[in-house]
Scaffold this active site. Sequence first.
Site, PDB file in Angstrom:
ATOM      1  N   SER A   1      95.307  67.614  40.044  1.00 40.31           N
ATOM      2  CA  SER A   1      96.060  67.004  41.149  1.00 40.31           C
ATOM      3  C   SER A   1      96.605  65.609  40.866  1.00 40.31           C
ATOM      4  O   SER A   1      97.333  65.067  41.698  1.00 40.31           O
ATOM      5  CB  SER A   1      95.191  66.967  42.408  1.00 40.31           C
ATOM      6  OG  SER A   1      95.081  68.254  42.965  1.00 40.31           O
TER       7      SER A   1
ATOM      8  N   GLY B   1      87.100  74.043  35.549  1.00 42.79           N
ATOM      9  CA  GLY B   1      86.353  73.510  34.416  1.00 42.79           C
ATOM     10  C   GLY B   1      86.952  72.297  33.744  1.00 42.79           C
ATOM     11  O   GLY B   1      86.470  71.866  32.692  1.00 42.79           O
TER      12      GLY B   1
ATOM     13  N   GLY C   1      95.024  54.982  42.273  1.00 41.23           N
ATOM     14  CA  GLY C   1      94.706  56.003  41.290  1.00 41.23           C
ATOM     15  C   GLY C   1      94.797  57.389  41.886  1.00 41.23           C
ATOM     16  O   GLY C   1      95.372  57.591  42.962  1.00 41.23           O
ATOM     17  N   HIS C   2      94.231  58.354  41.178  1.00 42.96           N
ATOM     18  CA  HIS C   2      94.171  59.731  41.663  1.00 42.96           C
ATOM     19  C   HIS C   2      93.191  60.496  40.800  1.00 42.96           C
ATOM     20  O   HIS C   2      92.959  60.148  39.645  1.00 42.96           O
ATOM     21  CB  HIS C   2      95.544  60.403  41.600  1.00 42.96           C
ATOM     22  CG  HIS C   2      95.772  61.415  42.681  1.00 42.96           C
ATOM     23  ND1 HIS C   2      95.119  62.641  42.711  1.00 42.96           N
ATOM     24  CD2 HIS C   2      96.561  61.386  43.784  1.00 42.96           C
ATOM     25  CE1 HIS C   2      95.510  63.317  43.773  1.00 42.96           C
ATOM     26  NE2 HIS C   2      96.389  62.582  44.459  1.00 42.96           N
ATOM     27  N   ASP C   3      92.589  61.532  41.374  1.00 43.83           N
ATOM     28  CA  ASP C   3      91.715  62.440  40.639  1.00 43.83           C
ATOM     29  C   ASP C   3      92.386  63.801  40.541  1.00 43.83           C
ATOM     30  O   ASP C   3      93.307  64.117  41.304  1.00 43.83           O
ATOM     31  CB  ASP C   3      90.365  62.610  41.344  1.00 43.83           C
ATOM     32  CG  ASP C   3      89.558  61.328  41.383  1.00 43.83           C
ATOM     33  OD1 ASP C   3      89.818  60.436  40.568  1.00 43.83           O
ATOM     34  OD2 ASP C   3      88.662  61.224  42.255  1.00 43.83           O
ATOM     35  N   GLY C   4      91.906  64.624  39.608  1.00 35.52           N
ATOM     36  CA  GLY C   4      92.430  65.967  39.481  1.00 35.52           C
ATOM     37  C   GLY C   4      91.364  66.914  38.969  1.00 35.52           C
ATOM     38  O   GLY C   4      90.448  66.504  38.255  1.00 35.52           O
ATOM     39  N   ALA C   5      91.477  68.177  39.344  1.00 34.54           N
ATOM     40  CA  ALA C   5      90.522  69.178  38.880  1.00 34.54           C
ATOM     41  C   ALA C   5      91.198  70.542  38.812  1.00 34.54           C
ATOM     42  O   ALA C   5      91.966  70.908  39.705  1.00 34.54           O
ATOM     43  CB  ALA C   5      89.310  69.248  39.802  1.00 34.54           C
TER      44      ALA C   5
END
Length: 456
Positions: A69, A310, A303-307
């Site tokens: 993401s 796995g 910022g941003h996170d992503g997944a």
Amino acid sequence: MSHKKEENTTKLNYYHWQNRLNELRENCQIPGASLAVLTDGKIHELASGVLHRGTGVDVTTDSLFQVGSITKVYTATLVMQLVDSGELDLDTPLKKIFPEFTVPEADAITIRQLLSHTSGLTSDFTFDTGRGDDCLEHYIEAAKELKLDSKPGTIVSYSSVGYNVLGRIIEVLIGQTWDDALRDRLITPLGLTSTVTLPEEVLRFRAAMGHLGPDPVPFWNLLPRSAGPSGGALCATAADLIRFAKVYLDDGEAPDNTRILTNETVTAMLHLEAKTPDKWTSGNEGWGLGWMLYDWDDVKVFGHDGATIGQNGYLRVVPETGTAIALLTNGGASDLLHSVLFRELFEELAGVRMPDKAFGPSSQPPMVDIAPFIGTYERKGVVITITEHNGILHLVYEINDGRKDPSPSLEIKLIPVSETVFAGAAGQDWIPVVFHKLMDGSIFCYIGMRAAPKIS
């Protein structure tokens, strides 16, 4: 307002941080990790572990990982380029662009609300419309059957659906596929030579395989092409993530001084548009236009996170010090690695302390009126049932997306943290479960930044 800051003169001790990355990665049982750090005006790259436990191929700094993401910020940047050019207005109703979009009350949704996760569109709707260039067009057609989880502009709820819609808006206004627009307007001008969106492009590089537990996942990517704008396709190196984020430290300019965004647009994207009731899942205070916004003891951070399956990605930028860190992993306790490593790096390199967002109940939980929260909550593909047993709330989380073999339900008890925030016991970890009540009496249950309305 300029976000350029005086360069940090702290040098990176490569030997120390390489050893620290190796140590933490092994402790967190992560197969492989790639790290990039922007400090003193330079990007430093480190890698550790393997791309695939079955093949034993080493992670290198030029290896590609799925960024999940974090892609949403790239999509948001393309949208804001259209705002800069006058081809789009932030308060343009979605209905004006897609008159055929017949979701009830969708005519009230604006571009600003799509960017800031306040549109009311449901969180997740994955629909495989094939590998053709018309995949997003057909996704929009399928999405017409959705219903809103809330009235536009009333609550914040993380929506991948909204970003896939934005991807289609880009295609309609630019006349290119989202992939081509991204390449021509961002990847090429920024010199992101290790950033791609299509699987056939990934084959030119060393690429990470996600892992669940000790084993590689059975497929490299399970998400369809129609999920590209929200995070289903973009693959990059950690250093390329930093190069992209650096545009926001350089007032919207590319390294060759060509303009990607206006300075005013950069400022607008980093302005708090909507506060989130769930400040624990990703530690952010709320949303700008695309970016997650953080407050680290009065130091502003974005910022941003992503997944994906796995694989996980983390990106944080501190404009005040010109420091940025990107981390990409392919399994294991990636959240733990991120929290420990980023805290140590930012404190040493920027003198900025990343707050410890450890979450859980106190030894003496507060007394809370739990009666209003008992009931059933539902959003697309998810049913949450909350009951009371001996004065304690119990939650059952079920995936209901029509698959023949549904995922096992999650059952947890909820311990009060405050009047509206509960900690869900899940093994050794605590899951934030947040309730949010509107003035009209409607109640929403937040899990993973996604809100589900109470239906009974």
